[in-house]
Design an enzyme around this catalytic site. Structure first.
Site, short mmCIF file in Angstrom:
data_model
loop_
_atom_site.label_atom_id
_atom_site.label_comp_id
_atom_site.label_asym_id
_atom_site.label_seq_id
_atom_site.Cartn_x
_atom_site.Cartn_y
_atom_site.Cartn_z
N VAL A 69 0.85 -1.19 0.00
CA VAL A 69 0.00 0.00 0.00
C VAL A 69 0.89 1.24 0.00
CG1 VAL A 69 -1.80 1.29 1.21
CG2 VAL A 69 -1.82 -1.22 1.26
N ILE A 130 -0.34 -4.30 -8.07
CA ILE A 130 -1.68 -3.75 -7.85
C ILE A 130 -1.69 -2.24 -8.07
CG2 ILE A 130 -3.57 -3.46 -6.20
CD1 ILE A 130 -3.11 -6.35 -7.17
N LYS A 141 -7.39 6.41 -18.51
CA LYS A 141 -8.80 6.80 -18.65
C LYS A 141 -8.93 8.29 -18.88
CE LYS A 141 -13.30 6.68 -16.34
NZ LYS A 141 -14.11 6.08 -15.25
N TYR A 221 0.20 -9.16 -47.59
CA TYR A 221 -1.09 -9.84 -47.77
C TYR A 221 -0.99 -11.21 -47.13
CZ TYR A 221 1.51 -11.53 -51.92
OH TYR A 221 2.46 -12.04 -52.76
N HIS A 283 5.81 -25.32 -49.14
CA HIS A 283 4.36 -25.39 -48.95
C HIS A 283 3.99 -26.28 -47.77
CE1 HIS A 283 3.77 -24.22 -53.46
NE2 HIS A 283 4.31 -23.26 -52.72
N GLY A 312 13.27 -22.54 -54.10
CA GLY A 312 12.24 -21.61 -53.66
C GLY A 312 11.63 -21.96 -52.32
N GLU A 337 14.02 -18.93 -50.07
CA GLU A 337 13.22 -17.81 -49.56
C GLU A 337 13.71 -17.36 -48.18
OE1 GLU A 337 10.74 -15.99 -50.60
OE2 GLU A 337 9.92 -16.97 -52.37
N ARG A 448 -3.95 -43.57 -47.25
CA ARG A 448 -2.55 -43.87 -46.94
C ARG A 448 -1.85 -44.58 -48.09
NH1 ARG A 448 -0.04 -42.95 -42.50
NH2 ARG A 448 -2.05 -42.25 -41.69
#
Length: 524
Positions: A69, A130, A141, A221, A283, A312, A337, A448
């Site tokens: 406190v 706290i 605020k 993107y 990929h 790539g 890459e 499979r």
């Protein structure tokens, strides 16, 4: 009320004291501010010869209860929350001896670091801040009149703005600072709730989960050019020190949405190996995996698995990348890459500097595979699960051999490698390996047997005498037969099918050793 009131009184209470002395000195010397401070922060500022008003001189109430406190007082929060253009507010403040506070400089107890250090329950509780969040929220605020600074990196920018505006901050800056505060306190409370949930509710998934996320970058993107995208970093993450999200990018274009997905898959795969290893991904599919005593050889043999797909793609290494590895990549004329590794030698960085678009990411180390929680979005929600790892490879004595023929020691060694590599291939996954390198892989198929055919076709003659792994059991013998007829001598799979006996019989007919691990590794 002036739109941009001058800063006259500043309250400082920081855990991270980086730059706080210089900031306080500039506020006092250049702008004549009164600095109010608490405990350790006040001591640091005072010892630097800067005038400071202790918080108890403001509250006329001593700090107490071991510092629990000290700032929870009307003379603090009234000075933060009072509307400067509200006559009733200002009159009430005057009646009770409350002076306005124009800036709050606060950052929070390092709760998450305390938890990560392995501290006991009581110590973690004491590191739940706290007073700090309370002051931050009050100031945020009332951002119309109060500037609230939570990040030491903002100090110099704040001073520059005050110099340009007669000792005032601008409304736009206060607005942005307030937003940062509420995001920070939300993440802080979320981290506390998550930790306390594990302590009080057990180690399962919490009834409520708050994920603190900070945007690292907007992406050009998403998977396709018409999709907007961004990359967020989790604020609380145990493996953050060596994760993709925290990696240092040494060079190259900004990472794309698809780059992040591919690199994450490669980095998760390469961490399964103790020996030097290379994983090439295209990929989201590993097109080359190799573990070798030499990192250059690991790369060369991983590349040999599927040179066409490797072009790539992205690569991951579990050892530092030196100039010899880079030279091998150049010799193969391989366009890459992105490369992720614990670190890069200066020679490697200099050699790659000529290829300015190639992205080089250094994680600073290698986390063990697994041990984290991963999230995937579905419409309107999130799925979460423990991240996968081939932990059972540490106890192969628990694996069983149901076939008449036992694998040789050499075959078992190869099967362990194949089992780890297979985990990173999309289900239904079949991977063929020899000499600790993948030579054929099939995955992402609805059945499979087609995956087995793809793996065999890719392996060609290299399938003869090789071993194979299947990420889940064979529902019929047909997929297994494809492998056996191609010359595979040993197969590892989880087992557990209602037709296990049929598949075991097929293995015995063809003299193939089969190992059951008892663990499945689907990768959807």
């Amino acid at each position: 009320m002036a739109e941009n009131p001058s800063i006259k009184r500043v309250l400082m209470s920081v855990t991270d004291k980086t730059g706080v002395v210089d900031f306080a000195r500039a506020l006092v010397d250049e702008f004549g501010c009164e600095v109010i401070s608490t405990g350790g922060t006040a001591k640091v500022i005072s010892e630097a010869g800067i005038p400071v008003t202790p918080i108890d001189a403001v509250t006329e109430f001593p700090e107490m209860m071991d510092g629990r406190v000290k700032t929870l007082h009307p003379r603090v929060h009234g000075g933060l929350l009072a509307k400067r253009d509200n006559a009733a507010h200002m009159q009430q403040a005057a009646d009770h001896g409350i002076q306005m506070i124009d800036m709050v400089v606060v950052n929070l107890y390092a709760f998450e670091k305390t938890v990560a250090s392995g501290a006991d329950f009581g110590t973690c509780i004491e590191n739940i801040d706290i007073g700090g969040p309370s002051m931050l929220r009050s100031a945020a605020k009332n951002f119309a009149s109060v500037a609230v600074v939570i990040n030491p990196a903002a100090y110099e920018g704040i001073l520059e703005e005050m110099r340009a505006n007669g000792g005032a901050t601008t409304y736009g800056t206060r607005e942005a600072l307030a937003l940062e505060v509420f995001r920070t306190t939300a993440a802080y409370d979320g981290a506390i709730a998550a930790w306390l949930g594990t302590q009080l509710e057990g180690q399962g998934f919490a009834a409520k989960e708050a994920l603190g996320l900070t945007k690292k970058q907007d992406l050009r993107y998403g998977e396709n050019p018409h999709q907007k995208a961004a990359f967020y970093v989790r604020d609380s993450y145990k493996g953050a020190e060596h994760s993709l999200a925290r990696a240092t990018q040494h060079q190259g274009k900004e990472m794309s949405y698809n780059n992040y997905l591919d690199v994450d898959a490669a980095w998760a795969a390469v961490r399964e190996y103790e020996q030097p290893a290379c994983v090439i991904v295209k990929h989201l599919t590993p097109c080359g995996v190799c573990e070798d005593s030499n990192l250059v050889d690991a790369y060369k043999r991983a590349h040999e698995c599927d040179p066409v797909s490797a072009y790539g793609g992205v690569m991951a290494f579990n050892r530092a990348v030196g100039g010899d590895v880079v030279q091998a990549v150049f010799d193969n004329k391989q366009f890459v890459e992105c490369i992720i590794a614990p670190e890069f030698s200066q020679e490697a960085l200099e050699m790659y500097s000529a290829k300015k678009n190639a992205r080089l990411l250094a994680t600073g180390g290698v986390n063990p595979a697994g041990g984290e929680v991963e999230y995937r979005s579905v419409e309107g929600g999130l799925l979460c699960q423990e991240s996968d790892a081939v932990a059972e490879a540490a106890d192969i004595a628990a694996w069983t051999v149901p076939t008449k023929r036992q694998p040789t020691a050499e075959e078992m060694d190869e099967l362990i490698f194949a089992w780890k590599a297979c985990k990173s291939v999309k289900s239904n996954a079949i991977l063929i390996a020899r000499d600790h390198a993948s030579v054929g892989a099939g995955g992402g198929q609805p059945n499979r047997v087609n995956s087995a055919r793809i793996a065999v076709e890719q392996a060609g003659e290299k399938a003869k005498g090789a071993v194979a792994a299947s990420d889940a059991f064979f529902p019929f013998r047909d997929g297994f037969d494809v492998l056996a007829q191609a010359g595979v001598t040993a197969v590892v799979q989880p087992g557990g099918s209602i037709r296990d006996e049929e598949v075991i019989a097929a293995a015995d007919e063809q003299g193939v050793a089969m190992v059951f691990t008892g663990h499945r590794h689907f990768r959807h």
